[in-house]
Design an enzyme around this catalytic site. Structure first.
Site, PDB file in Angstrom:
ATOM      1  N   CYS A  94       0.853  -1.192   0.000  1.00 27.16           N
ATOM      2  CA  CYS A  94       0.000   0.000   0.000  1.00 27.16           C
ATOM      3  C   CYS A  94       0.888   1.241   0.000  1.00 27.16           C
ATOM      4  CB  CYS A  94      -0.895  -0.005   1.235  1.00 27.16           C
ATOM      5  SG  CYS A  94      -1.941   1.454   1.366  1.00 27.16           S
ATOM      6  N   HIS A 136      -9.265  -3.470  -1.925  1.00 24.29           N
ATOM      7  CA  HIS A 136      -8.231  -2.728  -1.192  1.00 24.29           C
ATOM      8  C   HIS A 136      -8.614  -1.251  -1.088  1.00 24.29           C
ATOM      9  CE1 HIS A 136      -3.775  -1.872  -0.365  1.00 24.29           C
ATOM     10  NE2 HIS A 136      -4.304  -0.679  -0.551  1.00 24.29           N
ATOM     11  N   GLU A 137      -9.025  -0.648  -2.232  1.00 19.74           N
ATOM     12  CA  GLU A 137      -9.360   0.785  -2.229  1.00 19.74           C
ATOM     13  C   GLU A 137     -10.636   1.051  -1.449  1.00 19.74           C
ATOM     14  OE1 GLU A 137      -6.997   2.560  -2.946  1.00 19.74           O
ATOM     15  OE2 GLU A 137      -5.875   1.084  -4.105  1.00 19.74           O
ATOM     16  N   HIS A 140      -9.989   1.431   2.158  1.00 16.75           N
ATOM     17  CA  HIS A 140      -9.490   2.764   2.551  1.00 16.75           C
ATOM     18  C   HIS A 140     -10.644   3.707   2.889  1.00 16.75           C
ATOM     19  CE1 HIS A 140      -5.153   2.710   2.121  1.00 16.75           C
ATOM     20  NE2 HIS A 140      -5.220   2.156   0.922  1.00 16.75           N
TER      21      HIS A 140
END
Ligand code: NI
Length: 174
Positions: A94, A136-137, A140
C-alpha cells in the site's frame, strides 16, 4: 471551492487514513480536479489504485488503473462492493504503508457500483488483480488498511515498521 490540485500522498498514521470517508454529494469541478490529482499521484508513485483518504481527503472516491497508466485510469465515486467467488490470499502492499507487505485474503471476484465524473451510475465486474484492487481501495474508504488484515506472522514482522512510521509522524507533524 477547495483546491485539490496540490494534494499529496498521506502515510500511516495520518488520521484521515483511519476514519470513514464521507459520501460525495455534488460532482463538481472541485471533485473533477481531485480525481485528476489522484490519478497523477497514482501514476507518479507507480500504484494501481488510490483512495481519497490517501490524498488527504475524507471523501468516498477511488481511482484504479490495473496497468498503472493514466489512459486506463477509472474514477469510482461513492462506490459499493458486492463480493463474489472464493477467498484467495495474495501479496499486497500500500502506498500509505511503505515497506509493509503481506498476504491478504480477498474475494476472487467482485462487482462495483459507482458514479462517474459525469454523474452517471455504472457497474463493473472485476476478478483477480482488479477485484483485489477494488476491495483494497474500498477498505481505505472505511478506514481500513492492509495492516489491519495481515495474518499473525506478517503483523509481527510489520510492527517495527509501523512504529518507525509513527515516530516519523510524531517527529514531523503536518
Ligand atoms: Ni492502499
Amino acid at each position: 471551492m477547495t483546491d485539490y490540485s496540490t494534494c499529496m500522498i498521506t502515510q500511516y498514521p495520518t488520521p484521515v487514513l483511519m476514519g470513514k470517508a464521507k459520501p460525495i454529494e455534488d460532482i463538481n469541478n472541485d471533485i473533477r480536479q481531485l480525481a485528476e490529482r489522484m490519478i497523477n499521484i497514482m501514476v507518479e508513485t507507480k500504484g494501481i489504485g488510490l483512495a481519497g483518504p490517501q490524498a488527504g481527503v475524507s471523501l468516498r472516491i477511488f481511482v484504479v488503473s490495473i496497468d498503472g497508466t493514466k489512459e486506463n485510469a477509472r474514477v469510482y465515486i461513492n462506490p459499493t462492493i458486492e463480493p463474489e467467488g472464493k477467498v484467495v490470499a495474495n501479496e499486497e502492499g500500500c502506498l500509505s504503508l511503505p515497506r509493509i507487505y503481506g498476504k491478504i485474503k480477498r474475494y476472487s471476484k467482485c462487482t462495483v457500483t459507482a458514479t462517474d465524473l459525469d454523474g452517471n451510475e455504472f457497474t463493473e465486474a472485476g476478478e483477480g488483480l482488479l477485484a483485489r484492487a477494488f476491495q483494497h481501495e474500498h477498505d481505505h474508504l472505511e478506514g481500513r488498511m492492509i495492516k489491519d488484515r495481515l495474518g499473525y506472522a506478517a503483523k509481527l514482522r510489520s510492527k517495527r515498521l509501523l512504529e518507525e512510521l509513527e515516530a516519523k509522524y510524531e517527529g514531523n507533524p503536518k
